[in-house]
Each structure stands twice: as C-alpha cells, then as structure tokens.
Design a protein around this motif. Structure first.
Motif, short mmCIF file in Angstrom:
data_model
loop_
_atom_site.label_atom_id
_atom_site.label_comp_id
_atom_site.label_asym_id
_atom_site.label_seq_id
_atom_site.Cartn_x
_atom_site.Cartn_y
_atom_site.Cartn_z
N GLY A 226 -8.22 15.94 -15.17
CA GLY A 226 -9.14 17.03 -14.88
C GLY A 226 -8.89 18.24 -15.75
N GLU A 227 -9.28 19.40 -15.24
CA GLU A 227 -9.17 20.63 -16.02
C GLU A 227 -8.79 21.80 -15.11
OE1 GLU A 227 -12.88 22.13 -17.63
OE2 GLU A 227 -14.01 21.00 -16.12
N ILE A 228 -8.25 22.84 -15.74
CA ILE A 228 -7.87 24.05 -15.01
C ILE A 228 -8.03 25.26 -15.92
CG2 ILE A 228 -5.42 23.73 -15.68
CD1 ILE A 228 -4.66 25.10 -13.03
N THR A 229 -8.48 26.37 -15.33
CA THR A 229 -8.49 27.67 -16.01
C THR A 229 -7.61 28.61 -15.21
OG1 THR A 229 -10.71 27.35 -16.90
CG2 THR A 229 -9.89 29.60 -16.79
N TYR A 230 -6.60 29.17 -15.84
CA TYR A 230 -5.67 30.09 -15.19
C TYR A 230 -6.27 31.50 -15.25
CZ TYR A 230 -2.38 26.22 -15.86
OH TYR A 230 -1.76 24.99 -15.87
N ASN A 231 -6.34 32.17 -14.09
CA ASN A 231 -6.93 33.51 -14.07
C ASN A 231 -5.90 34.62 -14.05
OD1 ASN A 231 -5.99 33.27 -11.44
ND2 ASN A 231 -8.02 33.19 -10.48
N THR A 232 -4.64 34.28 -14.30
CA THR A 232 -3.58 35.27 -14.38
C THR A 232 -3.09 35.37 -15.82
OG1 THR A 232 -2.87 34.73 -12.13
CG2 THR A 232 -1.30 35.90 -13.51
#
Length: 369
Positions: A226-232
């Motif tokens: 899958g995928e992930i976007t880190y918002n920190t």
C-alpha cells in the motif's frame, strides 16, 4: 541546583535505567549545561552506581565529519565500542543550538560515518540499559513555536510525568498486539496493510526515551503493501522533510517522494535494509499534541503512529538490518485529517482515540486524570 534538574536526573537513573549498586553508566552529554551533568553524576552515585562522562558538541562533530579521512571513524568506533562494552547503562542528553547543523554536509560522508559507528549503536541498544533525552534550548522552543520560558515549562512537565500510569493500558495493548495478525492503517493518502504475526510488541513508558509513551512492534518484513503519506515534518541528517509519501510492494519501498525527493531517496539507498520497515509503533503521550520537528517528542504524540524505514529492534525483530532508523510520523487526530488503526478487521483506534475497551486507559482523559 535547579530542582527540575534533580527531579529529571532521578527519573533517568531510577525509572528509566533502574541503576543498581556497582553498575557502570556512561553519560553522553551533547551541548547541555554542566549543571545537569553534575545532577546526573550525583543521582548515579546516590544509587551506588559508577558514572562516566563523554562531553560532545555539534559544531565540533560537524567539522570532523565534513573533513573525514579514510578509516577515521572506524578508529573512533573501535575505542568507543571498547568503552561501551564496559558499560551496564547509557544515558544520553542531546541539546542542539541548531538542528540544521549537518544540513550542508555531503550525504556520502554521513553514510560513511553512520556505517562505521553502527557496531557501537548496536551494542548500546541491545546490550545495555539505555535512555535518550533531548535537552530544551531556545532553538527547540522556536521549533515548537513557543517562548523559551513556556517551552521549558512544557519540557519538564512532559519529561517528569507519572509514566507508571501508562502501565495498565500499555499491557492491554501489548497483549492485543501479540495476538494480532493483520494491521491496517487508513487515513488521508494512506492505505497500508501488513502482518505483525509472531513479532511481538514492547511497551515503552519511560524506559528508553524521555519523553515516552508508545508500544512498538514490527511488520513481517515482506508483508507491507500500500501507501502512506506522513503529515508530520521530520528532520533527518540535518534536512527537514515534509509530506513524505511512500509506496510499498512486498515490503519494499518502491516509490518515495517529498519536498526533498532526491535526498530522501539517497537516504533510502544507504543500504539494502533502508527500503524495508523496521518498526511500527503507536504513540499516546497526552502532553504532546503538536509536532515540533524533534523525533523523540513527535513520535510519542497523542493520536499518532510511526512507521519506520530501516533497522529493526532485536526485542521486536523482523530481521531487517540497516544503518538507517527513521521514525516517520502520522497524526490521526481529526484536526490532522483523522484515520483508523484496524487489527484483524476490528477498529481499535479511530481519529486518535482508542475505542476498544481496556485500551481507553491510554487516552488523554485517563492519563491526565
């Protein structure tokens, strides 16, 4: 002597490392006041242990790395490993007047130094009782967008909180994770699925980091999809990375982009293990609510999790080995876009709050009661 220094020293030598009579402890002091080092020395001796001290400075370290010569840090690693092998415990306090001190160094030199020093890090992490702590500075206050005085008050409130209050909730989360196979993480631009079956979970309530408040495990190495976007935002090797986006196939990061995509991929190409995940952890410190570009604080934020490219810990091990261990954080509270953590089809945390009975003792209402 500032009473806060004495109280903090007692937490580090008592709760965190639980020093015993005759144990040798190395105090690694990076740009911190001499008075705090003295407070630690006294606290170590009060427990009958034996203190040793290294004093380090970021600008000097930068100069050594910038002009590194062949085998220089291999030689340094040799004597530091010999020293570390004689220690029972390790306490590091790391201050910084400028978190970007290393930002203009050649990435190849940094990789060379990290590779040379890795045996020291491995021994310290796996063979000693250790705790690592950031030290409050005006630079950190700026990162947190607070006044110096307000940040100092926040720092000592977080670092000297009653970490024992986390124990019951952490035990419940560990028990659940030990029985879990499939984990799903969902949120804005995030849809991940992986297994933690057979890996185990470890509570972290002030034992290795101050501040603290997490339970960590690790994905089965080839299971991440899958995928992930880190918002920190995250500062790594002196560079500030924003909106890091990763895609996975069979456990490996096959696509990576951010505001510094080229540097991001250079880090992930440091070695074979840097493109695989070495840690999955859930954070719940109720005092830490906003990111401040300091990973020891940011990875413990209430309502967060981190998903870490690189080296796995031996306590919760998937076999991944790397000189990189980069704790990248996503916050799932509503004001940051929300999100869910799902264990074997059951939502256990939604929008940053635990919803499964027993785990609610890790929510801020309980921890701050």
């Amino acid at each position: 002597m500032d009473p806060n220094y004495e109280k903090l020293a007692a937490v580090l030598t008592g709760h965190s490392t639980k020093l015993q009579k005759g144990e040798r402890v190395l105090i690694d002091a990076f740009d911190i006041p001499d008075t705090m080092v003295i407070a630690l020395i006294r606290s170590v001796r009060e427990r009958g242990a034996v203190p040793f001290v290294n004093v380090q400075h970021a600008r000097i370290s930068r100069e050594l790395v910038d002009n590194v010569v062949p085998e220089q840090f291999e030689t340094k690693a040799g004597w530091e490993l010999s020293q570390m092998e004689k220690m029972d415990a390790y306490i590091a306090l790391r201050g910084s007047d400028n978190i970007y001190e290393m930002s203009d160094l050649d990435s190849g030199k940094l990789t060379q130094v990290m590779r040379a020093m890795k045996p020291v890090l491995d021994h310290r992490v796996n063979k000693t009782k250790w705790v690592v702590l950031r030290w409050p500075t005006p630079a950190m206050a700026q990162q947190a967008m607070q006044s110096t005085g307000s940040f100092e008050e926040f720092f000592f409130r977080v670092c000297t909180m009653d970490y024992a209050r986390m124990t019951e909730g952490m035990d419940a989360l560990v028990e659940l994770m030990n029985k879990t196979d499939i984990v799903e993480l969902k949120g804005p631009n995030t849809d991940l699925r992986f297994s933690i079956k057979g890996i185990g979970a470890i509570p972290s309530g002030g034992g290795h980091n101050i501040p603290d408040g997490e339970v960590f495990s690790c994905p089965v190495i080839d299971s991440v999809e899958g995928e992930i976007t880190y918002n920190t935002p995250s500062v790594y090797q002196g560079v500030s990375f924003d909106n890091v986006h990763l895609k996975f196939e069979k456990g490996k990061i096959v696509h990576a982009e951010s505001n510094h995509t080229k540097r991001l991929n250079e880090i992930l190409d440091s070695d074979e293990g840097a493109r695989f995940i070495g840690e999955f952890a859930i954070g719940f410190n109720p005092h830490i609510l906003e990111p401040m570009r300091d990973i020891l604080f940011d990875e413990k934020m209430a309502g967060s999790f981190h998903f870490t490219p690189g080296q796995a810990y031996e306590q919760a091990d998937n076999g991944n080995r790397s000189q990189v261990h980069w704790d990248l954080v996503q916050i799932q509270r509503p004001e940051y876009g929300g999100g869910e953590i799902i264990f074997d089809g059951e939502v256990i945390r939604k929008d940053g709050l635990f919803v499964k009975p027993g785990l609610d003792k890790l929510n801020p209402d309980y921890l701050l009661a």
